[in-house]
Write an enzyme that holds these catalytic residues in place. Structure first.
Site, PDB file in Angstrom:
ATOM      1  N   CYS A   1       0.848  -1.198   0.000  1.00  0.00           N
ATOM      2  CA  CYS A   1       0.000   0.000   0.000  1.00  0.00           C
ATOM      3  C   CYS A   1       0.883   1.248   0.000  1.00  0.00           C
ATOM      4  CB  CYS A   1      -0.867  -0.037   1.255  1.00  0.00           C
ATOM      5  SG  CYS A   1      -1.876   1.433   1.530  1.00  0.00           S
TER       6      CYS A   1
ATOM      7  N   SER B   1       0.584   3.690   1.837  1.00  0.00           N
ATOM      8  CA  SER B   1       0.851   4.081   3.232  1.00  0.00           C
ATOM      9  C   SER B   1       2.142   3.429   3.737  1.00  0.00           C
ATOM     10  CB  SER B   1      -0.313   3.693   4.142  1.00  0.00           C
ATOM     11  OG  SER B   1      -1.487   4.349   3.724  1.00  0.00           O
TER      12      SER B   1
ATOM     13  N   HIS C   1       4.756   5.689   2.477  1.00  0.00           N
ATOM     14  CA  HIS C   1       4.811   6.925   3.285  1.00  0.00           C
ATOM     15  C   HIS C   1       5.649   6.689   4.555  1.00  0.00           C
ATOM     16  CE1 HIS C   1       1.951   8.991   0.821  1.00  0.00           C
ATOM     17  NE2 HIS C   1       0.856   8.486   1.325  1.00  0.00           N
TER      18      HIS C   1
ATOM     19  N   HIS D   1       0.478  -4.052   6.012  1.00  0.00           N
ATOM     20  CA  HIS D   1      -0.733  -4.093   6.833  1.00  0.00           C
ATOM     21  C   HIS D   1      -1.926  -4.601   6.036  1.00  0.00           C
ATOM     22  CE1 HIS D   1      -0.504  -0.223   4.785  1.00  0.00           C
ATOM     23  NE2 HIS D   1      -1.816  -0.313   4.701  1.00  0.00           N
TER      24      HIS D   1
ATOM     25  N   CYS E   1      -6.705  -3.658   3.341  1.00  0.00           N
ATOM     26  CA  CYS E   1      -6.630  -2.186   3.362  1.00  0.00           C
ATOM     27  C   CYS E   1      -7.323  -1.554   2.164  1.00  0.00           C
ATOM     28  CB  CYS E   1      -5.186  -1.683   3.477  1.00  0.00           C
ATOM     29  SG  CYS E   1      -5.127   0.130   3.510  1.00  0.00           S
TER      30      CYS E   1
HETATM   31  N1  LIG Z   1      -7.392   7.019   4.782  1.00  0.00           N
HETATM   32  C1  LIG Z   1      -6.960   5.790   4.939  1.00  0.00           C
HETATM   33  O1  LIG Z   1      -7.353   5.083   5.851  1.00  0.00           O
HETATM   34  C2  LIG Z   1      -5.996   5.215   3.946  1.00  0.00           C
HETATM   35  C3  LIG Z   1      -5.838   3.819   3.810  1.00  0.00           C
HETATM   36  C4  LIG Z   1      -4.988   3.339   2.808  1.00  0.00           C
HETATM   37  C5  LIG Z   1      -4.275   4.216   2.002  1.00  0.00           C
HETATM   38  N2  LIG Z   1      -4.433   5.557   2.208  1.00  0.00           N
HETATM   39  C6  LIG Z   1      -3.752   6.551   1.387  1.00  0.00           C
HETATM   40  O2  LIG Z   1      -4.435   6.639   0.156  1.00  0.00           O
HETATM   41  C7  LIG Z   1      -3.535   7.133  -0.841  1.00  0.00           C
HETATM   42  C8  LIG Z   1      -3.596   6.218  -2.048  1.00  0.00           C
HETATM   43  O3  LIG Z   1      -3.051   4.944  -1.727  1.00  0.00           O
HETATM   44  P1  LIG Z   1      -2.795   3.865  -2.879  1.00  0.00           P
HETATM   45  O4  LIG Z   1      -2.159   2.696  -2.227  1.00  0.00           O
HETATM   46  O5  LIG Z   1      -4.012   3.715  -3.715  1.00  0.00           O
HETATM   47  O6  LIG Z   1      -1.698   4.671  -3.732  1.00  0.00           O
HETATM   48  P2  LIG Z   1      -1.211   4.464  -5.237  1.00  0.00           P
HETATM   49  O7  LIG Z   1       0.162   4.996  -5.295  1.00  0.00           O
HETATM   50  O8  LIG Z   1      -1.474   3.060  -5.670  1.00  0.00           O
HETATM   51  O9  LIG Z   1      -2.216   5.399  -6.080  1.00  0.00           O
HETATM   52  C9  LIG Z   1      -2.071   6.781  -6.238  1.00  0.00           C
HETATM   53  C10 LIG Z   1      -2.605   7.147  -7.629  1.00  0.00           C
HETATM   54  O10 LIG Z   1      -2.603   8.576  -7.749  1.00  0.00           O
HETATM   55  C11 LIG Z   1      -2.133   8.933  -9.043  1.00  0.00           C
HETATM   56  N3  LIG Z   1      -1.589  10.293  -8.954  1.00  0.00           N
HETATM   57  C12 LIG Z   1      -0.466  10.690  -8.320  1.00  0.00           C
HETATM   58  N4  LIG Z   1      -0.308  12.016  -8.407  1.00  0.00           N
HETATM   59  C13 LIG Z   1      -1.368  12.481  -9.126  1.00  0.00           C
HETATM   60  C14 LIG Z   1      -1.812  13.771  -9.526  1.00  0.00           C
HETATM   61  N5  LIG Z   1      -1.110  14.879  -9.225  1.00  0.00           N
HETATM   62  N6  LIG Z   1      -2.983  13.879 -10.212  1.00  0.00           N
HETATM   63  C15 LIG Z   1      -3.697  12.774 -10.534  1.00  0.00           C
HETATM   64  N7  LIG Z   1      -3.315  11.515 -10.181  1.00  0.00           N
HETATM   65  C16 LIG Z   1      -2.181  11.369  -9.471  1.00  0.00           C
HETATM   66  C17 LIG Z   1      -1.121   7.858  -9.399  1.00  0.00           C
HETATM   67  O11 LIG Z   1      -0.941   7.741 -10.794  1.00  0.00           O
HETATM   68  C18 LIG Z   1      -1.779   6.597  -8.786  1.00  0.00           C
HETATM   69  O12 LIG Z   1      -2.635   5.959  -9.730  1.00  0.00           O
HETATM   70  C19 LIG Z   1      -2.173   7.206  -0.154  1.00  0.00           C
HETATM   71  O13 LIG Z   1      -1.959   8.513   0.324  1.00  0.00           O
HETATM   72  C20 LIG Z   1      -2.325   6.251   1.020  1.00  0.00           C
HETATM   73  O14 LIG Z   1      -1.443   6.547   2.070  1.00  0.00           O
HETATM   74  C21 LIG Z   1      -5.276   6.053   3.139  1.00  0.00           C
HETATM   75 ZN   LIG Z   2      -2.974   0.693   3.449  1.00  0.00          ZN
END
Ligand SMILES: NC(=O)c1ccc[n+]([C@@H]2O[C@H](COP(=O)([O-])OP(=O)(O)OC[C@H]3O[C@@H](n4cnc5c(N)ncnc54)[C@H](O)[C@@H]3O)[C@@H](O)[C@H]2O)c1
Ligand SMILES: [Zn+2]
Ligand SMILES: [Zn+2]
Length: 359
Positions: free
Chosen positions: A38, A40, A43, A59, A163
């Site tokens: 993920c 996260s 990060h 996770h 997740c």
């Molecule tokens: N709130 C929560 O509980 C929770 C849980 C899991 C993940 N997250 C967070 O969610 C986010 C996404 O996680 P993920 O695993 O899907 O990430 P990921 O890296 O798989 O997906 C991110 C997507 O955003 C796109 N992207 C990046 N910059 C961009 C921009 N400027 N404009 C348009 N598109 C853009 C990328 O091409 C990619 O497809 C992360 O910040 C992660 O930490 C939050």
């Molecule tokens: Zn996650």
């Protein structure tokens, strides 16, 4: 057992052999079958979201129960399980009122000063993140960090329920609780964003607009149920407002960037709700126009999809088994533990949906 260890934030994970303790009271030892990578985790590995070191990240895990400690009531040896960072105490105000995903008591780690669950070859404590540590062959967790699922569910696909699916589906169904017939926009179509698209389809959205900077992600979003796609090159707010004649009812940000959160808010029609799922670096704040807010637009966070995971996850498994949850398309690549740093590099380019480590 082999694990990928974060010894220093900003450095690659190191494959090492760690010792894992026997399960204590209320603890479950899981033989890990699969763990998704993920954003996260990235990060925490790169330090934009602080984590204690040394630590084993990971996770988003599914596996099989190998041993249980005293007093464990919810799972037994041989059960197939999915884990969740939303371990919960079950007794606090938030848990009792049905908001266990924001429980601050948790109590899923061993008390300070007790024997560590995991140690390095030198005998040093290795931290878990959110009570889990899925980038490893075995994982010792509290029973309130996992739930049993039906055994006919493939474990590699079950891992992402830990997740991405719980977060994306829950953001739509629990946090935003979207109404059928509404218009939805999703900025960021990674593992989490694609599940937001899939959930919006299941929840009956009339129009689902997927936005990403990577064209391949937009093709995947169409397969997940997007009715429209926008490549994030120009003024995406103007495009979405024009396409919808005034903005969307619900927007979701699933990247974790200040500009895209602000875009997600500005593409709402009056009365619309923006749900921020992406985790922006610690210290980030957002500029929200007072006049935009005045017309009853809302901005809200969503943590792990406001889940009730012991109930939600088995239901999500059923949705997959019925063909409604598109997990086969979400898991784009299966990799070995040794390739975890490669998976981090791929997350930075955004070409793949989800890489899953299989053991
Ligand atoms: N709130 C929560 O509980 C929770 C849980 C899991 C993940 N997250 C967070 O969610 C986010 C996404 O996680 P993920 O695993 O899907 O990430 P990921 O890296 O798989 O997906 C991110 C997507 O955003 C796109 N992207 C990046 N910059 C961009 C921009 N400027 N404009 C348009 N598109 C853009 C990328 O091409 C990619 O497809 C992360 O910040 C992660 O930490 C939050
Ligand atoms: Zn996650
Ligand atoms: Zn609680």
């Amino acid at each position: 057992m082999r694990a990928a260890v974060l010894y220093q934030s900003g450095e690659p994970l190191v494959i090492d052999t760690l010792s894992v303790d026997k399960p204590g009271p209320h603890e479950v030892l899981i033989r890990v079958a699969a763990t998704g990578v993920c954003h996260s985790d990235l990060h925490m590995a790169d330090g934009s979201f602080p984590a204690p070191v040394p630590a084993v990240l990971g996770h988003e895990t599914a596996g099989v129960v190998e041993a249980v400690g005293e007093h464990v009531r919810t799972v037994k040896v041989g059960d197939h399980v999915v884990t969740c960072v939303s371990g919960f105490c079950g007794h606090c105000q938030d848990c009792i009122t049905g908001h266990l995903s924001i429980c601050q008591v948790k109590g899923v780690d061993r008390p300070r000063g007790s024997t560590p669950r995991m140690t390095t070859p030198a005998g040093k404590k290795v931290h878990q993140v959110g009570g889990l540590a899925g980038f490893a062959e075995q994982m010792l967790v509290h029973e309130k960090s996992c739930v049993a699922i039906r055994p006919d569910m493939p474990l590699d696909l079950a891992s992402v329920i830990g997740c991405a699916v719980t977060t994306g589906y829950g953001a739509v169904v629990n946090t935003a609780a979207i109404k059928p017939g509404s218009t939805v926009a999703v900025i960021g179509c990674g593992g989490v964003g694609l599940m937001i698209v899939n959930a919006a389809l299941i929840a009956g959205a009339a129009r689902i607009i997927a936005i990403d900077r990577v064209p391949a992600k937009l093709a995947m979003a169409r397969d997940m149920g997007a009715t429209d796609v926008v490549e994030a090159t120009g003024d995406v707010v103007a495009e979405v407002v024009e396409m919808t004649k005034g903005g969307v009812h619900y927007s979701f940000e699933a990247i974790g960037l200040k500009p895209t959160v602000e875009q997600a808010f500005r593409m709402l029609r009056p009365g619309g709700t923006c749900t921020v799922v992406g985790v922006a670096p610690v210290g980030t704040s957002f500029d929200i126009g007072a006049m935009d807010l005045l017309l009853e637009r809302r901005l809200q966070g969503s943590f792990m999809g406001s889940n009730h995971f012991p109930i939600d996850m088995p239901r999500l498994v059923d949705l997959y088994m019925q063909g409604r949850l598109k997990l086969d398309a979400l898991v784009s690549r299966r990799i070995a533990l040794e390739q975890v740093n490669e998976a981090f590099a791929e997350l930075k380019t955004g070409q793949l949906a989800r890489s899953v480590i299989t053991f």
